[in-house]
Every structure is written in structure tokens, then in C-alpha cells.
Scaffold this active site. Structure first.
Site, mmCIF file in Angstrom:
data_model
loop_
_atom_site.group_PDB
_atom_site.id
_atom_site.type_symbol
_atom_site.label_atom_id
_atom_site.label_comp_id
_atom_site.label_asym_id
_atom_site.label_seq_id
_atom_site.Cartn_x
_atom_site.Cartn_y
_atom_site.Cartn_z
ATOM 1 N N HIS A 1 0.807 -1.219 0.000
ATOM 2 C CA HIS A 1 0.000 0.000 0.000
ATOM 3 C C HIS A 1 0.840 1.269 0.000
ATOM 4 C CE1 HIS A 1 0.696 -0.599 4.349
ATOM 5 N NE2 HIS A 1 0.603 0.723 4.445
ATOM 6 N N HIS B 1 4.831 8.504 13.303
ATOM 7 C CA HIS B 1 3.868 7.446 13.611
ATOM 8 C C HIS B 1 4.608 6.212 14.124
ATOM 9 C CE1 HIS B 1 5.078 6.380 9.564
ATOM 10 N NE2 HIS B 1 4.237 5.389 9.439
#
Length: 315
Positions: free
Chosen positions: A115, A179
Site C-alpha cells: 500500500h 507514527h
């Protein structure tokens, strides 16, 4: 060569664990601005820098970066699967140009991507096969990681080599910013997990579904505050964007692996893709940032950013 760049965060949780409607509306506006920027630039070739999440690259061989002359997407987290429209001739010329400039580039004749590559192509172009592309994997999760200066050198060499193609080239950096999602690590992993990280055995559909659900649940836990993941760091994220906007790319050479992980989380090294893309753009000449968007989005476990830039004076 006429050059432009787009930096775009990705997240497997988009559409599965979304933030409040007003936040989503601001993201949608920023993404649509980026699409309009790309349409106006009308690239003849896209060089896409993106990471992998143990879908294509494993510890059996883990290069710091790798350029593909052919690539296929696995279709994880609902992203598109199938072949990317790789410009093989351009990829070979870029690879040789990078090697000629003294950067030890790995080349894949059949790269598997996930992705991290598929999302930006789908978001900006409507599919993974709509534009000629040269995929460049940049390791952002698998320790040990090298100095950021080598990523900047890679981006510079790719940009210089791309100049010889005499095309409108769009450089894309996919990932980040701060993140700390639940990505497995080799050190201390149970034998079964370690073997999978080393050998790269593809999961069964059931195993992939369970793994993806764990990530979705991690996003929900993150929002609820019941997690050990490192918090998002807007200050660090905006420092990165400030350096990119001002063209202060050499400043990243002092960013250590340990400091980046402490400030931005375990997957903050995906910002290496942004640094590479903007270094490629800078190799084409002075640039200006056309747009800049940032929002910390815990639901996506991401400091989410979208930025566009191109060579020349934008005033």
C-alpha cells in the site's frame, strides 16, 4: 527536465478508522489540491519513493533502497493489486545514472510492493497503472538503518540522472510523518515471526485478514489512549516540513536514527522517502513549495501531511 514533487502520507487505516468529518474534509481538500497540482504539471514520468511493510522486502536480503524495472502490488488493506505501469527503459537509465554517480543502488527486475506504493498512485492518478512510473523502495522500518545523508545522496543522484531523460518528471515521497504503528521487529521476535520476517513467506488470506484487523484495532486503541505507541509529534513533523519548504536538505544529515525514532516513532523513518523526493527535485534546480498541509490524525496513527513543490519561482 521540468520537475515537481509531491509528499503524501499514507495509512492502511484510511477508510477503515477515519477521524471526525471536519478533519476528513480538510484532508480531502488538501488531497484534491495535490491532484490539481499534478494534473496541471501533467508528468510524463513519475519516480515514486515508498517504503515496504514486510510484503516485498525481508531480512533474507534487506537493501537500504532498491529501484524496480518491474513491479507488482500485493493489494494489502484494500489497495489495488496487480502490475504497476513501470517505464522499464527509464528505470534502467536511472539505475545506471545513479550507479555512475557513486551511489550503490540495488535493482529489482520483479519488485513486490504494497500500500505504500499503491495508495499514492491511486490517490493522485486513480489507479496503479495510469502513469509511467519508476518505483524506488526506501527502507523505513527494518533495522539497521543507515544515515539519512545516504538517502539524500540517492535522491540527488536520481534527480541528476532524470535530467538526462528530458521529460516532465514528478517525484513522489510516500509515507510518514511521525507514527509508531504495530510493525513487527526482528530483534526478540518469537521464532515463527522471525522466520516470516527473514524468509518472507506470504501469509494466507486468513492470516493477512487477521493481521490487518490487528492494525485497525491498534488505531482504535490509539485514539482511546490505551496503547504504548509513541504519540504523534506535530513539532517534529513541522520541523521536517520547514526544512523541506526552505530547501534546507543538508540539515537532515545530522538527524540520527535513534533521535528520529525517539521523536517520531518506529516508522518515522518513512520520511526518508520525502527527503529523497525533495533531494531529487532540488537536483533539477531551486524550487518553491506550492502547498503545504499538516494534521495529526491519531485514528490513522499518523502525522498526516500533503505538500507540493516545483522548480522555479512560484511567486
Amino acid at each position: 527536465m521540468t520537475a515537481a514533487a509531491v509528499g503524501l502520507s499514507h495509512s492502511p487505516l484510511i477508510g477503515k478508522n477515519d477521524p471526525a468529518p471536519d478533519v476528513l474534509a480538510r484532508v480531502d481538500e488538501a488531497v484534491e489540491n495535490a491532484r490539481a497540482f499534478v494534473r496541471d504539471f501533467d508528468p510524463e514520468l513519475v519516480v515514486l519513493y515508498a517504503p515496504d511493510h514486510y510484503n516485498g522486502f525481508f531480512y533474507k536480503e534487506m537493501p537500504p533502497f532498491c529501484l524496480a524495472t518491474e513491479a507488482h502490488a500485493v493489494g494489502d488493506f484494500g489497495s489495488a493489486s496487480g502490475p504497476l505501469s513501470v517505464d522499464t527503459e527509464a528505470a534502467k537509465r536511472l539505475a545506471q545514472g545513479v550507479l555512475d554517480r557513486g551511489v550503490d543502488l540495488t535493482v529489482s527486475a520483479r519488485m513486490t510492493v504494497d500500500h505504500g506504493f499503491a495508495q499514492p498512485l491511486e490517490v493522485l492518478f486513480g489507479g496503479i497503472d495510469r502513469v509511467p512510473v519508476v518505483p524506488v523502495f526506501v527502507n523505513g522500518v527494518a533495522a539497521p538503518l543507515g544515515p539519512v545523508s545516504r538517502i539524500r545522496a540517492l535522491g540527488t543522484a536520481v534527480g541528476q540522472a532524470a535530467a538526462a531523460l528530458d521529460k516532465r518528471v514528478l517525484f513522489i515521497g510516500s509515507g510518514g510523518l511521525s507514527h509508531d504503528p504495530p510493525v513487527p521487529v526482528l530483534e526478540g521476535a518469537p521464532p515463527r515471526v522471525a522466520d516470516a520476517l527473514i524468509e518472507g513467506r506470504p501469509p494466507t488470506p486468513e492470516q493477512r485478514a487477521r493481521g490487518e484487523e490487528r492494525v485497525v484495532q491498534a488505531g482504535r486503541d490509539y485514539v482511546a489512549g490505551s496503547t504504548t505507541m509513541i504519540p504523534l509529534n506535530p513539532e517534529w513533523d513541522n520541523l521536517l516540513l520547514d526544512h523541506l519548504e526552505k530547501g534546507e536538505l543538508a540539515a537532515f544529515d545530522s538527524w540520527t536514527v535513534e533521535w528520529m525514532g525517539k521523536e517520531g516513532g518506529g516508522s518515522a523513518h518513512e520520511v526518508r522517502t520525502w527527503i529523497a523526493a525533495f533531494a531529487s527535485l532540488a537536483a533539477a534546480g531551486p524550487y518553491g513549495m506550492a502547498s503545504r498541509f499538516y494534521e495529526p490524525i491519531p485514528a490513522w496513527i499518523a502525522g498526516f501531511a500533503v505538500a507540493t513543490a516545483r522548480t522555479g519561482d512560484l511567486r
